[in-house]
Design a protein around this motif. Sequence first.
Motif, PDB file in Angstrom:
ATOM      1  N   ARG A  48       7.411   5.454 -12.522  1.00  0.00           N
ATOM      2  CA  ARG A  48       6.820   4.932 -13.749  1.00  0.00           C
ATOM      3  C   ARG A  48       6.751   6.250 -14.765  1.00  0.00           C
ATOM      4  NH1 ARG A  48       1.894   3.234 -16.140  1.00  0.00           N
ATOM      5  NH2 ARG A  48       1.790   1.875 -17.932  1.00  0.00           N
ATOM      6  N   THR A  49       5.553   7.222 -13.861  1.00  0.00           N
ATOM      7  CA  THR A  49       5.123   7.997 -14.898  1.00  0.00           C
ATOM      8  C   THR A  49       6.065   9.418 -14.992  1.00  0.00           C
ATOM      9  OG1 THR A  49       3.116   7.453 -13.624  1.00  0.00           O
ATOM     10  CG2 THR A  49       3.403   9.620 -14.842  1.00  0.00           C
ATOM     11  N   ALA A  50       7.059   9.425 -14.163  1.00  0.00           N
ATOM     12  CA  ALA A  50       7.994  10.892 -14.819  1.00  0.00           C
ATOM     13  C   ALA A  50       9.233   9.642 -15.910  1.00  0.00           C
ATOM     14  CB  ALA A  50       9.006  10.348 -13.369  1.00  0.00           C
ATOM     15  N   PHE A  51       8.690   8.530 -15.891  1.00  0.00           N
ATOM     16  CA  PHE A  51       9.875   8.753 -16.902  1.00  0.00           C
ATOM     17  C   PHE A  51       8.635   7.745 -18.252  1.00  0.00           C
ATOM     18  CE2 PHE A  51      12.778   7.209 -13.641  1.00  0.00           C
ATOM     19  CZ  PHE A  51      13.695   8.524 -14.046  1.00  0.00           C
ATOM     20  N   LEU A  65       9.535  13.064  -8.385  1.00  0.00           N
ATOM     21  CA  LEU A  65      10.780  12.834  -8.248  1.00  0.00           C
ATOM     22  C   LEU A  65      12.061  12.781  -8.035  1.00  0.00           C
ATOM     23  CD1 LEU A  65      11.793   9.224  -8.103  1.00  0.00           C
ATOM     24  CD2 LEU A  65      12.322   9.645 -10.391  1.00  0.00           C
ATOM     25  N   ILE A  66      12.038  14.383  -8.370  1.00  0.00           N
ATOM     26  CA  ILE A  66      13.296  14.731  -8.447  1.00  0.00           C
ATOM     27  C   ILE A  66      13.524  15.596  -5.887  1.00  0.00           C
ATOM     28  CG2 ILE A  66      14.469  17.789  -8.866  1.00  0.00           C
ATOM     29  CD1 ILE A  66      13.261  16.860 -11.127  1.00  0.00           C
ATOM     30  N   VAL A  67      12.296  15.667  -6.532  1.00  0.00           N
ATOM     31  CA  VAL A  67      12.303  16.605  -4.509  1.00  0.00           C
ATOM     32  C   VAL A  67      12.454  15.589  -3.987  1.00  0.00           C
ATOM     33  CG1 VAL A  67      10.888  16.531  -2.781  1.00  0.00           C
ATOM     34  CG2 VAL A  67      10.867  17.735  -4.926  1.00  0.00           C
ATOM     35  N   SER A  68      11.793  13.909  -4.063  1.00  0.00           N
ATOM     36  CA  SER A  68      12.232  12.858  -3.272  1.00  0.00           C
ATOM     37  C   SER A  68      13.348  12.496  -3.531  1.00  0.00           C
ATOM     38  CB  SER A  68      10.244  11.883  -2.770  1.00  0.00           C
ATOM     39  OG  SER A  68      10.261  11.276  -4.431  1.00  0.00           O
ATOM     40  N   ALA A  69      14.027  12.114  -4.104  1.00  0.00           N
ATOM     41  CA  ALA A  69      14.866  11.360  -4.413  1.00  0.00           C
ATOM     42  C   ALA A  69      15.977  10.628  -3.802  1.00  0.00           C
ATOM     43  CB  ALA A  69      15.365  10.963  -5.773  1.00  0.00           C
ATOM     44  N   PRO A  70      17.039  12.824  -3.161  1.00  0.00           N
ATOM     45  CA  PRO A  70      17.853  12.297  -2.386  1.00  0.00           C
ATOM     46  C   PRO A  70      17.587  11.553  -0.581  1.00  0.00           C
ATOM     47  CG  PRO A  70      17.358  14.232  -3.395  1.00  0.00           C
ATOM     48  CD  PRO A  70      16.266  13.465  -3.571  1.00  0.00           C
ATOM     49  N   ILE A  87       0.851  -0.925  -0.262  1.00  0.00           N
ATOM     50  CA  ILE A  87      -0.203  -0.175   0.308  1.00  0.00           C
ATOM     51  C   ILE A  87       0.540   1.435  -0.056  1.00  0.00           C
ATOM     52  CG2 ILE A  87      -1.585   1.388   0.910  1.00  0.00           C
ATOM     53  CD1 ILE A  87      -2.459  -1.340   1.802  1.00  0.00           C
ATOM     54  N   TRP A  88       1.775   1.479   0.982  1.00  0.00           N
ATOM     55  CA  TRP A  88       3.025   2.612   0.645  1.00  0.00           C
ATOM     56  C   TRP A  88       3.366   2.893  -0.517  1.00  0.00           C
ATOM     57  CZ3 TRP A  88       8.432   2.485   1.009  1.00  0.00           C
ATOM     58  CH2 TRP A  88       9.125   3.991   0.541  1.00  0.00           C
ATOM     59  N   LEU A  89       4.352   1.682  -1.086  1.00  0.00           N
ATOM     60  CA  LEU A  89       4.974   1.492  -2.640  1.00  0.00           C
ATOM     61  C   LEU A  89       4.181   1.637  -3.546  1.00  0.00           C
ATOM     62  CD1 LEU A  89       7.930   0.626  -2.387  1.00  0.00           C
ATOM     63  CD2 LEU A  89       7.652  -1.602  -3.239  1.00  0.00           C
ATOM     64  N   ILE A  90       2.941   1.003  -3.461  1.00  0.00           N
ATOM     65  CA  ILE A  90       2.043   1.184  -4.953  1.00  0.00           C
ATOM     66  C   ILE A  90       2.385   2.659  -5.509  1.00  0.00           C
ATOM     67  CG2 ILE A  90      -0.057   1.028  -5.903  1.00  0.00           C
ATOM     68  CD1 ILE A  90      -0.398  -1.633  -4.448  1.00  0.00           C
ATOM     69  N   PRO A  91       2.079   3.396  -5.015  1.00  0.00           N
ATOM     70  CA  PRO A  91       2.416   5.668  -5.099  1.00  0.00           C
ATOM     71  C   PRO A  91       3.363   6.184  -5.628  1.00  0.00           C
ATOM     72  CG  PRO A  91       0.898   4.748  -3.319  1.00  0.00           C
ATOM     73  CD  PRO A  91       1.381   3.492  -3.515  1.00  0.00           C
ATOM     74  N   PHE A  92       4.754   5.318  -4.721  1.00  0.00           N
ATOM     75  CA  PHE A  92       5.676   5.446  -5.419  1.00  0.00           C
ATOM     76  C   PHE A  92       6.043   5.196  -6.605  1.00  0.00           C
ATOM     77  CE2 PHE A  92      10.012   5.879  -4.460  1.00  0.00           C
ATOM     78  CZ  PHE A  92      10.910   7.232  -4.593  1.00  0.00           C
ATOM     79  N   VAL A  93       5.731   3.610  -6.613  1.00  0.00           N
ATOM     80  CA  VAL A  93       5.991   2.690  -7.814  1.00  0.00           C
ATOM     81  C   VAL A  93       5.704   3.653  -9.037  1.00  0.00           C
ATOM     82  CG1 VAL A  93       6.162   1.104  -9.396  1.00  0.00           C
ATOM     83  CG2 VAL A  93       6.723   0.900  -6.768  1.00  0.00           C
ATOM     84  N   TRP A  94       4.394   4.142  -8.869  1.00  0.00           N
ATOM     85  CA  TRP A  94       3.760   5.169  -9.620  1.00  0.00           C
ATOM     86  C   TRP A  94       4.014   6.170 -10.251  1.00  0.00           C
ATOM     87  CZ3 TRP A  94       1.116   9.408 -10.130  1.00  0.00           C
ATOM     88  CH2 TRP A  94       0.300   9.355 -11.685  1.00  0.00           C
ATOM     89  N   VAL A  95       4.502   6.719  -9.611  1.00  0.00           N
ATOM     90  CA  VAL A  95       5.525   8.315  -9.645  1.00  0.00           C
ATOM     91  C   VAL A  95       6.526   7.898 -10.133  1.00  0.00           C
ATOM     92  CG1 VAL A  95       6.710  10.346  -8.565  1.00  0.00           C
ATOM     93  CG2 VAL A  95       4.174   9.488  -8.017  1.00  0.00           C
TER      94      VAL A  95
END
Length: 271
Positions: A29-32, A243-248, A19-27
């Motif tokens: 995938r959509t970013a690329f 993704l730029i904000v959260s990646a670091p 549940i926690w990981l799905i939104p982050f994976v979607w972000v």
Amino acid sequence: MHNSLKLSLYGIGFGFAAIWLIPFVWVIRTAFLPKEAAIGSGWTSEWTFNNIVHVWNGAPFGQFMLNTVFVTGGVLVVQLITLTMAAYAFARIRFVGRNLLFMLFLVQIMVPPDALIFSNYQVLNEMGLLDTKVGIMLPYFASAFGVFLLRQSFKQLPYELEEAARVEGASRLRILSTIYVPLSRPIYVSFAIVSVSFHWNDFLWPLIVTNSEENRLLTVGLAMFAKSTESGAQWSDVSAATLIVSAPIMIGFLLFQRQVIGSFMNSGIKG
């Protein structure tokens, strides 16, 4: 029965993780994804770096990144100094009203930071620090939560170590730097993780205090970018900016996850 219960607990844990990981994976995938594929309903294996490049060049995210690193690092450095001094005073120095002052100091933990926004804003306005990096950092230079954690750690250390150092003629600062600080390293690491995560993701206070791009942080820059008319309906650009904000933070956790987990495992607080 025992194995089935363990499997059930593992299943529940993996479910919450998904549940926690799905939104982050979607972000991610959509970013690329190409812009046309991002708004489509089908599945595609196409990917591109153009969204990251377009977002990075379309807004001063480089400036936002430097501002965020400076503010986050500056707050942490000052906090480590102030909480070390305060924790040592509350743990080892006897003075009149120490326990009462410590209880009043801990009231800060019970007061939500958002409740102090108006008063902090007025103080910064009178000091002429609005729309400055120092203005963003100033309300967080002291941390009651950090002082509480470190005080408990200092009190657990044998007082005989300090007495032996005093016999050798060591000053309080030398005792702090050679005994208390090294032996409380897990507490410092745990607090640093909490502090960096909080200030990296903080949004409301930097939004209120800053007005110029020279002083905005990543979270505020992301909000401004997402609300702009050019990117409001372009999910690939918004996801790339997110993704730029959260990646670091995510990369830092993945690189130092063993140290992160170990610091929290070794920083248990005793009464």
